[in-house]
Design an enzyme around this catalytic site. Sequence first.
Site, mmCIF file in Angstrom:
data_model
loop_
_atom_site.group_PDB
_atom_site.id
_atom_site.type_symbol
_atom_site.label_atom_id
_atom_site.label_comp_id
_atom_site.label_asym_id
_atom_site.label_seq_id
_atom_site.Cartn_x
_atom_site.Cartn_y
_atom_site.Cartn_z
ATOM 1 N N SER A 124 1.038 -0.815 -0.042
ATOM 2 C CA SER A 124 -0.276 -0.117 0.109
ATOM 3 C C SER A 124 0.849 1.330 -0.311
ATOM 4 O O SER A 124 1.983 1.193 0.436
ATOM 5 C CB SER A 124 -0.774 0.082 1.149
ATOM 6 O OG SER A 124 -1.104 1.180 1.687
ATOM 7 N N TYR A 149 -1.474 -1.815 11.236
ATOM 8 C CA TYR A 149 -2.069 -1.574 9.382
ATOM 9 C C TYR A 149 -0.370 -1.503 8.877
ATOM 10 O O TYR A 149 -0.165 -2.608 8.264
ATOM 11 C CB TYR A 149 -3.245 -1.069 8.988
ATOM 12 C CG TYR A 149 -3.239 -1.661 7.337
ATOM 13 C CD1 TYR A 149 -3.477 -2.549 7.323
ATOM 14 C CD2 TYR A 149 -3.153 -0.435 6.579
ATOM 15 C CE1 TYR A 149 -3.670 -2.672 6.362
ATOM 16 C CE2 TYR A 149 -2.913 -0.874 5.392
ATOM 17 C CZ TYR A 149 -3.313 -1.569 5.134
ATOM 18 O OH TYR A 149 -3.406 -2.119 3.862
ATOM 19 N N LYS A 153 2.386 -3.672 6.718
ATOM 20 C CA LYS A 153 2.769 -3.512 4.873
ATOM 21 C C LYS A 153 4.054 -3.447 4.992
ATOM 22 O O LYS A 153 4.685 -4.597 4.204
ATOM 23 C CB LYS A 153 1.503 -3.042 4.633
ATOM 24 C CG LYS A 153 0.085 -2.733 4.350
ATOM 25 C CD LYS A 153 0.357 -3.840 3.280
ATOM 26 C CE LYS A 153 -0.883 -5.036 3.044
ATOM 27 N NZ LYS A 153 -0.971 -6.526 2.839
ATOM 28 N N ASN A 179 -5.074 3.487 -3.802
ATOM 29 C CA ASN A 179 -6.732 4.476 -3.610
ATOM 30 C C ASN A 179 -7.569 3.421 -4.471
ATOM 31 O O ASN A 179 -8.309 3.957 -5.119
ATOM 32 C CB ASN A 179 -7.304 5.515 -3.105
ATOM 33 C CG ASN A 179 -7.023 6.514 -1.649
ATOM 34 O OD1 ASN A 179 -5.637 5.889 -1.925
ATOM 35 N ND2 ASN A 179 -8.054 6.306 -0.648
HETATM 36 N N1 UDP Z 1 -13.119 10.743 3.646
HETATM 37 C C1 UDP Z 1 -14.181 11.964 3.362
HETATM 38 N N2 UDP Z 1 -15.279 10.770 4.792
HETATM 39 C C2 UDP Z 1 -14.910 9.928 4.963
HETATM 40 C C3 UDP Z 1 -14.592 8.828 4.295
HETATM 41 C C4 UDP Z 1 -13.008 9.196 3.677
HETATM 42 O O1 UDP Z 1 -13.492 12.820 3.977
HETATM 43 O O2 UDP Z 1 -16.804 9.247 5.729
HETATM 44 C C5 UDP Z 1 -11.661 11.381 3.477
HETATM 45 C C6 UDP Z 1 -10.828 10.997 3.904
HETATM 46 O O3 UDP Z 1 -10.542 12.370 5.117
HETATM 47 C C7 UDP Z 1 -9.639 11.327 3.447
HETATM 48 C C8 UDP Z 1 -10.427 10.214 1.444
HETATM 49 O O4 UDP Z 1 -12.050 10.491 1.468
HETATM 50 O O5 UDP Z 1 -9.081 11.905 2.562
HETATM 51 C C9 UDP Z 1 -9.805 8.870 1.677
HETATM 52 O O6 UDP Z 1 -10.127 8.331 2.930
HETATM 53 P P1 UDP Z 1 -9.948 6.803 2.342
HETATM 54 O O7 UDP Z 1 -10.753 6.553 3.954
HETATM 55 O O8 UDP Z 1 -10.614 6.253 1.881
HETATM 56 O O9 UDP Z 1 -8.361 6.732 2.144
HETATM 57 P P2 UDP Z 1 -7.604 6.510 2.388
HETATM 58 O O10 UDP Z 1 -7.497 7.341 3.772
HETATM 59 O O11 UDP Z 1 -6.948 5.352 3.084
HETATM 60 O O12 UDP Z 1 -6.361 6.536 1.769
#
Ligand code: UDP
Length: 340
Positions: A124, A149, A153, A179
């Site tokens: 990741s 987590y 990785k 993502n």
């Molecule tokens: N995010 C958001 N609301 C949500 C879930 C995620 O604003 O309910 C935002 C989060 O803060 C991040 C982006 O969406 O900036 C991607 O989040 P996700 O959890 O999907 O992936 P990761 O943070 O692991 O890259």
Amino acid sequence: MKILVTGGAGFIGSHTVVALQQNGFETVIVDNLSNAQDTVIQALEKIVKKKLTFHQGDCNDAAFLSEVFKQHTIEGVIHFAAYKAVGESVKSPLKYYQNNLNSLMTLLQQMEASQTRNLVFSSSCTVYGQPDQLPVTEDSPIKLATSPYGNTKQVCEEIISDCIAAHMPIKALVLRYFNPIGAHASALIGELPIGVPNNLIPYVTQTAAGIRKELSIFGDDYETPDGTCIRDYIHVMDLAQAHVKALQFLQARSVASFYDTVNIGTGEGKSVMEVVKAFIKTTQVALHYTIAERRAGDIEQIYANADKAKRLLGWEAKHSLEEALGDAWRWQQQLEKKKS
Ligand code: UDP
């Protein structure tokens, strides 16, 4: 070439099984169904129009894995099976270290015993933390992990590279995913979050479907053009195709051991607000959202330099963000239809 796909009933695993089947690989799916349903196997069979080999079991179970390797002449392994919830890993670190590290080590022992040579490992972009320079390349420094987590990785990558440095005869490619979003165009398989989704896209689609009241956008005061966080969202079928290319690459390399890491992303960063607007425009569905506090532990922005994937594997993302959002929405609608 027969490929063992651990975690093959999961989100990325199931889509990769489709891509493998469509590119002439045979597959052996292993999954303990701890975070997937066996209906996924039936859905996969519908998509690829044939019976698939599936063994329910755990990759920590050496006897089980050994039996799978005995029953099949496995030539390559894609190791997806792992726990993946960041928040849960903070609460239950041992569960994560025990499962994610031990299953990889058990698998490597079985690969060694059965002389299986090719390995593709699911990693990741979390290993980069908040990178100092964007887009992030495979040579960017690995940052201190912000969750157990993320640490699993990093350590898994090290386990594989240490084994290969010690001349274990394995050729491995570590794919660092950005993502993954979207679903297969048939809407027969997709992401199946248990409970309240943590990830943006399932939260968006569930809100649009009326399951959640509104989407909270976590923070609009970041140092980005619109103040919301930036990520590199990649269609899961593009990601699946990267695994096909990775296996073809490994198969063609006539060396005893090999190790490398490759970013799998689109190379384009999109903000949360851009994703929300693209979803509304693409689906023409209303989406209630509000600006909320920043989420602890979130990285401000990350997106891939995906040049190495193109150079090494001849792979690049083909689907647009809009296609991915449309597919995710069709999948959500399909789920709702099944319920009613
Ligand atoms: N995010 C958001 N609301 C949500 C879930 C995620 O604003 O309910 C935002 C989060 O803060 C991040 C982006 O969406 O900036 C991607 O989040 P996700 O959890 O999907 O992936 P990761 O943070 O692991 O890259």
